[in-house]
Design a protein around this motif. Structure first.
Motif, mmCIF file in Angstrom:
data_model
loop_
_atom_site.group_PDB
_atom_site.id
_atom_site.type_symbol
_atom_site.label_atom_id
_atom_site.label_comp_id
_atom_site.label_asym_id
_atom_site.label_seq_id
_atom_site.Cartn_x
_atom_site.Cartn_y
_atom_site.Cartn_z
ATOM 1 N N ASP A 151 0.847 -1.186 0.000
ATOM 2 C CA ASP A 151 0.000 0.000 0.000
ATOM 3 C C ASP A 151 0.889 1.246 0.000
ATOM 4 O O ASP A 151 2.122 1.144 -0.098
ATOM 5 C CB ASP A 151 -0.973 -0.011 1.182
ATOM 6 C CG ASP A 151 -0.259 -0.053 2.528
ATOM 7 O OD1 ASP A 151 0.987 0.107 2.572
ATOM 8 O OD2 ASP A 151 -0.943 -0.244 3.556
ATOM 9 N N VAL A 152 0.285 2.405 0.095
ATOM 10 C CA VAL A 152 1.061 3.655 0.067
ATOM 11 C C VAL A 152 2.055 3.688 1.223
ATOM 12 O O VAL A 152 3.197 4.146 1.073
ATOM 13 C CB VAL A 152 0.121 4.880 0.134
ATOM 14 C CG1 VAL A 152 0.921 6.163 0.274
ATOM 15 C CG2 VAL A 152 -0.746 4.946 -1.111
ATOM 16 N N PHE B 31 -0.017 4.145 -7.670
ATOM 17 C CA PHE B 31 -0.155 4.779 -6.360
ATOM 18 C C PHE B 31 0.180 6.267 -6.461
ATOM 19 O O PHE B 31 1.120 6.658 -7.157
ATOM 20 C CB PHE B 31 0.782 4.137 -5.336
ATOM 21 C CG PHE B 31 0.321 2.782 -4.868
ATOM 22 C CD1 PHE B 31 -0.712 2.660 -3.952
ATOM 23 C CD2 PHE B 31 0.921 1.632 -5.351
ATOM 24 C CE1 PHE B 31 -1.128 1.420 -3.534
ATOM 25 C CE2 PHE B 31 0.507 0.383 -4.936
ATOM 26 C CZ PHE B 31 -0.531 0.275 -4.020
#
Length: 704
Positions: A296-297, A328
């Motif tokens: 994820d980020v 992203f």
């Protein structure tokens, strides 16, 4: 059947009119509850609210159900409006309505509403209920109001594990981890057994305090009570060990986890990068994708930040590109991590690209990102853009002010640094230790001795900031750069602590400018003791002795360097043209345009001499004839870089050259003439400061 017929009533209307089904008025409590519940089940929140408003005397269960549904689906304003309407209609409420209202107010961080619910509950005599008390503690915690949360807790006759957990996590989330741990310990003394939620919420306190011993003790408790299979507990343990710089233990917990989510992967990644285990961190990141775990980020931020922490600037930029290619979007944390890469590489082009991204995605309001932009522009040589970003910041904390002050100091704008300091004080921003270091640095670069001394003396007297070794060293620099070497030496001798290398180094550097051999010898001797392997100190003394024609003593210094295996760092200069950085060393002929560069310097040299330039051969330390000395000066890296920049202006009016060592006196003088003859602003950043060469003058006034 009645409910279904009512919800389908709209089908009997003309479909062309698209009229909403009508809402009956004066609904009974029993029927109203069923209608509201049915509307909520199909997600029609607007209709549920309309139906609720038409219930003559809504049942408390209906009230709490509607408020909770609105809160759960992110409609906290509607939830609070329901509660407000109940108060206006004087509807009888129970503890479940108060609980639902407290949760809604807390979720929206509406402190005044939480207090309103609290006051209503007190008036209705319901504060003895632990369920309601816990909801209010949690709501106050969401509003960062620890005092009110503690009052609710203290008023509870019975306190369960949720009460203790809510209060301890309230302290942790409000930036008081020590008090959170104290509540956790008090909980045990009172015979209340922590659960997995308690453990996972208190471990961040150990992380924040870097309290490894307490973290291990809680880990032991979790193991004894069978909590180590809980995903949240394990993730919190991994994060705690990572923050406490115990990468090995973080990996052991991670490997024992029966299930791993992305949070636990991020935790162990951070552990490796924080512990300077860069290669292991990258290997784990690769393993993550192989095991099918989607980053994820936060994962990308951990990797980019880890690369930056470990000096892998180019890799950090490569990771940023990969992050964006995958889809992203960088957030504030990403920007704050990557902007220092632009500063380190001194790439104005790249910095502007990041700034454009920040502007397009409206991240400029983030204080950390904006401050990083201020520093990036200053470090890349564009003080005007740095100030523009600073002036546009809607809010400025002490870090932002410090950054702007330091930016002006490094560019030699001492008076502007002082003005910023005065504005900062006028606006009520309290200065800290870094502020004074920046202001005095500005004073030193601008020969503002009296102002620097005044600022130094005001630290403890007016601002309750105790002067440390760095501040004393800054004051030595103020005296030294102004040529008041005896005062600088006396100041060093009066220092209440052992003088640092910075203090002696400031004096030694000034001794070269002002040709004070005796003080240079004293300074160098102390520096050889404090940092015996720093080549810069030996080179400075050698240069001073050579310029004083003390050949024998200079030779002894060179022999001493050889005995200790100390080598001088080779000087190099670089600048960016387009998207490529071009580097030059003395006598460099590796550049594809070398012939053009040397020819240009030769032609320019003729014009410079006609304008009054004379090569300063004192800066050539080899024992060669004067003509060879003059010729060797033309080969210095900063001259080559400046010439290359002028030849590749492409319509620009300025160039920026960066050098790893101090610019030599002859190059400084020569570039002044170059700027005047060519009509170009030449900005040179050496190891000490920025020099802005404009129309034959330098911003340092020849006192660098």
């Amino acid at each position: 059947m009645v409910i279904n017929r009512f919800l389908r009533k709209s089908k009997h209307h003309n479909p062309c009119t698209k009229m909403a089904p009508s809402v009956p008025t004066n609904i009974s409590s029993h029927l109203g509850h069923k209608l509201v519940k049915a509307a909520l089940n199909v997600g029609d929140f607007k209709r549920a609210h309309q139906l609720f408003d038409n219930i003559h005397q809504p049942h408390p269960i209906t009230c709490s159900t509607l408020i909770s549904a609105f809160t759960t689906h992110g409609l906290t304003n509607e939830a609070i409006n329901v509660y407000t309407s109940l108060r206006a209609r004087r509807i009888k409420l129970d503890k479940f309505v108060f609980v639902a209202a407290a949760k809604a107010s807390g979720t929206s961080s509406d402190l005044s509403r939480v207090k309103e619910v609290h006051d209503d509950a007190i008036r209705c005599g319901m504060m003895s209920d632990v369920f309601l008390g816990n909801a209010l503690i949690h709501a106050y915690a969401k509003c960062k109001c620890v005092e009110a949360a503690r009052c609710v807790f203290d008023d509870l006759v019975v306190k369960d594990v949720v009460s203790w957990t809510s209060l301890s996590s309230c302290y942790v989330n409000c930036g008081l981890p020590g008090r959170g741990l104290a509540i956790f310990r008090e909980m045990g003394f009172n015979g209340v057994k922590p659960n997995s939620v308690t453990v996972s919420s208190i471990l961040p306190a150990c992380s924040e305090l870097k309290d490894l011993n307490s973290g291990r003790a809680i880990h032991g408790f979790a193991m004894r009570h069978g909590m180590v299979e809980n995903l949240f507990v394990c993730s919190a343990l991994v994060s705690m060990y990572a923050r406490c710089l115990s990468a090995k233990q973080a990996r052991i917990v991670f490997d024992w986890m029966p299930h791993r989510d992305v949070v636990s992967w991020n935790g162990v990644l951070t552990a490796y990068f924080s512990n300077k285990k860069y290669d292991e961190g990258l290997d784990l990141f690769s393993q993550m994708s192989k095991e099918g775990v989607k980053a994820d980020v936060a994962t990308w931020n951990a990797v980019i930040g880890g690369c930056m922490e470990n000096g892998q600037t180019e890799t950090a930029l490569e990771m940023l590109r990969k992050m964006q290619n995958i889809g992203f979007k960088p957030n504030q944390i990403t920007i704050s991590s990557i902007l220092p890469a632009c500063s380190i590489l001194e790439s104005l082009t790249m910095g502007k690209e990041v700034h454009c991204y920040v502007f397009r995605h409206r991240l400029i309001s983030d204080l950390t990102s904006a401050t990083a932009l201020v520093y990036m522009y200053a470090k890349c040589g564009d003080l005007n853009l740095s100030r523009s970003v600073f002036d546009m910041m809607p809010r400025k904390d002490v870090v932002a002010w410090n950054t702007m002050i330091i930016a002006n100091a490094m560019h030699g704008n001492g008076k502007e640094a002082l003005l910023l300091f005065e504005n900062m004080l006028r606006l009520g921003v309290k200065p800290n230790s870094v502020t004074f270091t920046g202001v005095m640095s500005g004073c030193s670069h601008s020969r503002l001795v009296e102002e620097g001394l005044r600022i130094f003396n005001s630290m403890g007297r007016d601002h309750s900031v105790e002067a440390d070794a760095s501040h004393y060293s800054s004051m030595v620099d103020v005296f030294s750069r102004a040529g008041r070497l005896d005062e600088a030496y006396e100041f060093i001798q009066r220092m209440p602590m052992e003088p640092t290398a910075s203090a002696w180094g400031a004096l030694l550097g000034a001794c070269r400018v002002y040709k004070n051999v005796e003080l240079a010898k004293i300074s160098a001797k102390r520096l050889f003791e404090i940092e015996p392997h720093n080549p810069g100190n030996y080179v400075s003394l050698f240069n001073i002795l050579v310029n004083a024609k003390l050949w024998s003593e200079a030779s002894e210094t060179r022999i001493l360097m050889k005995k200790k295996g100390i080598t001088k760092s080779p000087g190099c200069s670089w600048l960016q043209v387009g998207n490529k950085v071009h580097t030059f060393v003395v006598g460099d002929k590796s550049n594809m345009e070398s012939d053009k560069i040397y020819k240009f310097l030769e032609e320019l040299g003729v014009k410079m001499k006609l304008a009054g330039y004379k090569p300063d051969t004192d800066y050539v330390l080899q024992d060669i004839d004067p003509e060879e000395k003059a010729e060797s000066l033309c080969n210095h890296s900063e001259k080559l870089a400046a010439a290359f920049g002028i030849l590749n202006l492409n319509g620009k009016s300025s160039i920026r050259v960066f050098k790893n060592l101090r610019i030599c006196g002859d190059c400084h003088n020569a570039i002044k003439y170059m700027s005047k003859i060519v009509g170009v602003t030449i900005i040179v950043r050496d190891s000490l400061r920025f020099h802005h060469f404009i129309n034959g003058n330098c911003s340092c006034h020849d006192l660098w």
